[in-house]
Design a protein around this motif. Structure first.
Motif, PDB file in Angstrom:
ATOM      1  N   ASP A 194       0.828  -1.207   0.000  1.00  0.00           N
ATOM      2  CA  ASP A 194       0.000   0.000   0.000  1.00  0.00           C
ATOM      3  C   ASP A 194       0.860   1.254   0.000  1.00  0.00           C
ATOM      4  OD1 ASP A 194      -2.256  -1.566   0.039  1.00  0.00           O
ATOM      5  OD2 ASP A 194      -2.658  -1.296   2.189  1.00  0.00           O
ATOM      6  N   LEU A 195       1.939   1.222   0.786  1.00  0.00           N
ATOM      7  CA  LEU A 195       2.814   2.391   0.881  1.00  0.00           C
ATOM      8  C   LEU A 195       3.550   2.638  -0.429  1.00  0.00           C
ATOM      9  CD1 LEU A 195       3.982   4.685   2.541  1.00  0.00           C
ATOM     10  CD2 LEU A 195       5.651   3.076   3.511  1.00  0.00           C
ATOM     11  N   VAL A 249      -5.204  12.482   5.061  1.00  0.00           N
ATOM     12  CA  VAL A 249      -3.756  12.602   5.203  1.00  0.00           C
ATOM     13  C   VAL A 249      -3.270  11.264   5.755  1.00  0.00           C
ATOM     14  CG1 VAL A 249      -1.856  13.764   6.378  1.00  0.00           C
ATOM     15  CG2 VAL A 249      -3.846  15.087   5.630  1.00  0.00           C
ATOM     16  N   TYR A 250      -2.405  10.596   5.008  1.00  0.00           N
ATOM     17  CA  TYR A 250      -1.889   9.288   5.423  1.00  0.00           C
ATOM     18  C   TYR A 250      -0.683   9.496   6.325  1.00  0.00           C
ATOM     19  CZ  TYR A 250      -4.893   7.414   1.773  1.00  0.00           C
ATOM     20  OH  TYR A 250      -5.978   7.081   1.003  1.00  0.00           O
ATOM     21  N   ILE A 251      -0.742   8.887   7.511  1.00  0.00           N
ATOM     22  CA  ILE A 251       0.337   9.040   8.477  1.00  0.00           C
ATOM     23  C   ILE A 251       0.886   7.658   8.830  1.00  0.00           C
ATOM     24  CG2 ILE A 251       1.017   9.920  10.732  1.00  0.00           C
ATOM     25  CD1 ILE A 251      -1.256  11.885  10.614  1.00  0.00           C
ATOM     26  N   THR A 254       0.785  13.026   2.851  1.00  0.00           N
ATOM     27  CA  THR A 254       1.350  11.818   3.456  1.00  0.00           C
ATOM     28  C   THR A 254       2.486  12.226   4.380  1.00  0.00           C
ATOM     29  OG1 THR A 254       0.773  10.304   1.650  1.00  0.00           O
ATOM     30  CG2 THR A 254       2.646   9.686   3.018  1.00  0.00           C
ATOM     31  N   VAL A 255       2.514  11.653   5.584  1.00  0.00           N
ATOM     32  CA  VAL A 255       3.567  11.918   6.565  1.00  0.00           C
ATOM     33  C   VAL A 255       4.158  10.574   6.979  1.00  0.00           C
ATOM     34  CG1 VAL A 255       4.140  12.904   8.810  1.00  0.00           C
ATOM     35  CG2 VAL A 255       2.347  13.961   7.410  1.00  0.00           C
ATOM     36  N   GLN A 305      -3.237   9.078  13.856  1.00  0.00           N
ATOM     37  CA  GLN A 305      -4.395   8.429  13.241  1.00  0.00           C
ATOM     38  C   GLN A 305      -3.927   7.823  11.918  1.00  0.00           C
ATOM     39  OE1 GLN A 305      -7.150   8.144  14.937  1.00  0.00           O
ATOM     40  NE2 GLN A 305      -6.307   9.383  16.587  1.00  0.00           N
ATOM     41  N   GLY A 306      -3.139   6.791  12.004  1.00  0.00           N
ATOM     42  CA  GLY A 306      -2.601   6.185  10.794  1.00  0.00           C
ATOM     43  C   GLY A 306      -2.098   4.800  11.078  1.00  0.00           C
TER      44      GLY A 306
END
Length: 361
Positions: free
Chosen positions: A135-136, A318-320, A288-289, A340-341
Motif C-alpha cells: 500500500d505504501l 492525510v496518510y500518516i 502523506t507523513v 491516526q494512521g
C-alpha cells in the motif's frame, strides 16, 4: 493501482442539523487567552454552523481554537496567537446541537464486514506487514506527482550507510517534499559525508575511529563557518547524504532545536514556537507523513497534522505512518492520540531499503 477514497460528506439537510442555531462565539479580551467554554479542535473534520451554513474547518490541527473571521471564514489558531477582538467559537458538545459537528466517518468504507472477535488485531513484531508495504509503495508513487510527502526523521536514519543512502535516493527521485527533523539528524548526516562516521563510529562497520568523538563537533563547526547548510553543500564540502539531497533538490528542511543540542547547526530553530510554526507550514500542506525512529518529533508532528486536508476543493485523507523498531514507542504514540494512521514495527535500515529497492530505479 492506488486510488484516493471518496469523502462522504455529512447530510446537513437532516432536520436535526437544520433546526439548530448558529454556533456561539465570545470575543477575546486578553491576548493569548481564550474565553471560558472555548471549543478545542481535534484531528478530525469539524463543521461549524455560521450564518445558517455548515462550514468545514479546512486547515485544522489538534488542541486549537476556532476563530470566525468576516462572519464566514474559519481560522484555526493556537492559544498563544489569539488577539483581542478575535471571535472564538464556544461550546463543548460535538453532535451538532450547539452548531459544532465533529465528523469521524468521512472515509469509512460502507458495508465493510468483519468478525467482532479476531486474533492479533493489534500491531506488533508478529504482525504481517506485507500489505502495508504494498500500500505504501503505491501511495508514494501517487503522491510523488499528486501530493505533498513530509518525512519526519530521527538521527538513526543517518547512523547507517545504507539507510542514509536510501533516504537520499528517495529524495533525489522526488519522494520527499519536506523533511522535519532535529539538529542531530542533520549533524550526523553531515558527519557521515565528511568523515564516514556517526558519533565517531564508522557508518558501515560501526568501528570507533581515533578521536571520533570530535567528528560531530567538527561537522557542526565547519557548517557554522560556512554560514549555512546550503553553502556547505555548494562549496563542495558535503557531497552526499540527506542534507546534500535536500539542498540539491530544493527540499526544505525544518530542524527543530533541543536543549540537548551541540552547536547547533546553522538554520536550526532555537525557539520552540518558531520551529512549531515552521513544522506547521508543511504539516498543513501534507498529504502523506512518514515518521521514522523519533518518538518526540512524531508526537509533535502528529499534533500539528490533521487527519484530512482539502486539495482543489476536495476533502482527502492525510496518510500518516510511524515506523520504529520498538513496539513501546509506537504504542505510546497511539496512546497520545496524535497518530491516526498506520504503525510498522521495523528496523529503519530495512524499512528504507525496501522503499528504495521498490521505488528507485
Amino acid at each position: 493501482m492506488f486510488k484516493l477514497p471518496k469523502y462522504n460528506h455529512p447530510d446537513f439537510s437532516q432536520k436535526n442539523f437544520q433546526s439548530v442555531q448558529n454556533v456561539s462565539v465570545e470575543v477575546v479580551t486578553k491576548d493569548g487567552v481564550a474565553p471560558e467554554n472555548y471549543h478545542v479542535t481535534s484531528m478530525y473534520p469539524e463543521y461549524f454552523k455560521v450564518n445558517g451554513k455548515w462550514i468545514l474547518a479546512t486547515e485544522s490541527r489538534m488542541d486549537c481554537v476556532v476563530v470566525i473571521v468576516d462572519d464566514e471564514k474559519l481560522e484555526i489558531k493556537e492559544f498563544r496567537n489569539l488577539k483581542v477582538g478575535d471571535q472564538v467559537v464556544i461550546g463543548r458538545t460535538e453532535d451538532g446541537s450547539e452548531g459544532i459537528y465533529l465528523y469521524v466517518n468521512g472515509f469509512v468504507e460502507e458495508n465493510k464486514e468483519g468478525d467482532v472477535f479476531s486474533f492479533r488485531s493489534g500491531r506488533s513484531r508478529e504482525t504481517a506487514f506485507t500489505k502495508d508495504y504494498e500500500d505504501l509503495f503505491e501511495l508514494l508513487q501517487h503522491e510523488k506527482e499528486n501530493g505533498y510527502i513530509v518525512w519526519v526523521l530521527g538521527p538513526a536514519v543517518s547512523f547507517d550507510c545504507n539507510s542514509r543512502k536510501s533516504m537520499a535516493d528517495l529524495i533525489h527521485n522526488g519522494y520527499a517534499h519536506a523533511v522535519l527533523a532535529g539538529n542531530a539528524l542533520a549533524t550526523h548526516d553531515i558527519e557521515g559525508a565528511l568523515f564516514g562516521t556517526a558519533l565517531g563510529q564508522d557508518i558501515y562497520n560501526q568501528d570507533s575511529k581515533p578521536n571520533g568523538h570530535y567528528h560531530h563537533i567538527d561537522a557542526i563547526n565547519r557548517a557554522r563557518k560556512a554560514g549555512s547548510l546550503e553553502r556547505l553543500v555548494e562549496n563542495g564540502d558535503v557531497k552526499n547524504g540527506i542534507v546534500h539531497a535536500c539542498v540539491k533538490n530544493h527540499v526544505p528542511m525544518v530542524l527543530a532545536g533541543s536543549i540537548r543540542d551541540d552547536g547547533p547547526l546553522p538554520s536550526v530553530f532555537a525557539d520552540v514556537y518558531d520551529s512549531q510554526e515552521a513544522m506547521r507550514s508543511h504539516a498543513k500542506r501534507a498529504t502523506t507523513v512518514i515518521c521514522l525512529a523519533t518518538q518526540l518529533h512524531t508526537i509533535a508532528t502528529g499534533n500539528v497534522t490533521p487527519s484530512y486536508t482539502v486539495v482543489d476543493g476536495n476533502v482527502r485523507p492525510v496518510y500518516i505512518y510511524a515506523v520504529d523498531v520498538s513496539e513501546f514507542v509506537l504504542n505510546k504514540l497511539r496512546d497520545r492520540g496524535t497518530l491516526q494512521g498506520k504503525t510498522i514495527v521495523a528496523n529503519i535500515q530495512d524499512f528504507l531499503g525496501k522503499l528504495k529497492d521498490r521505488l528507485v530505479d
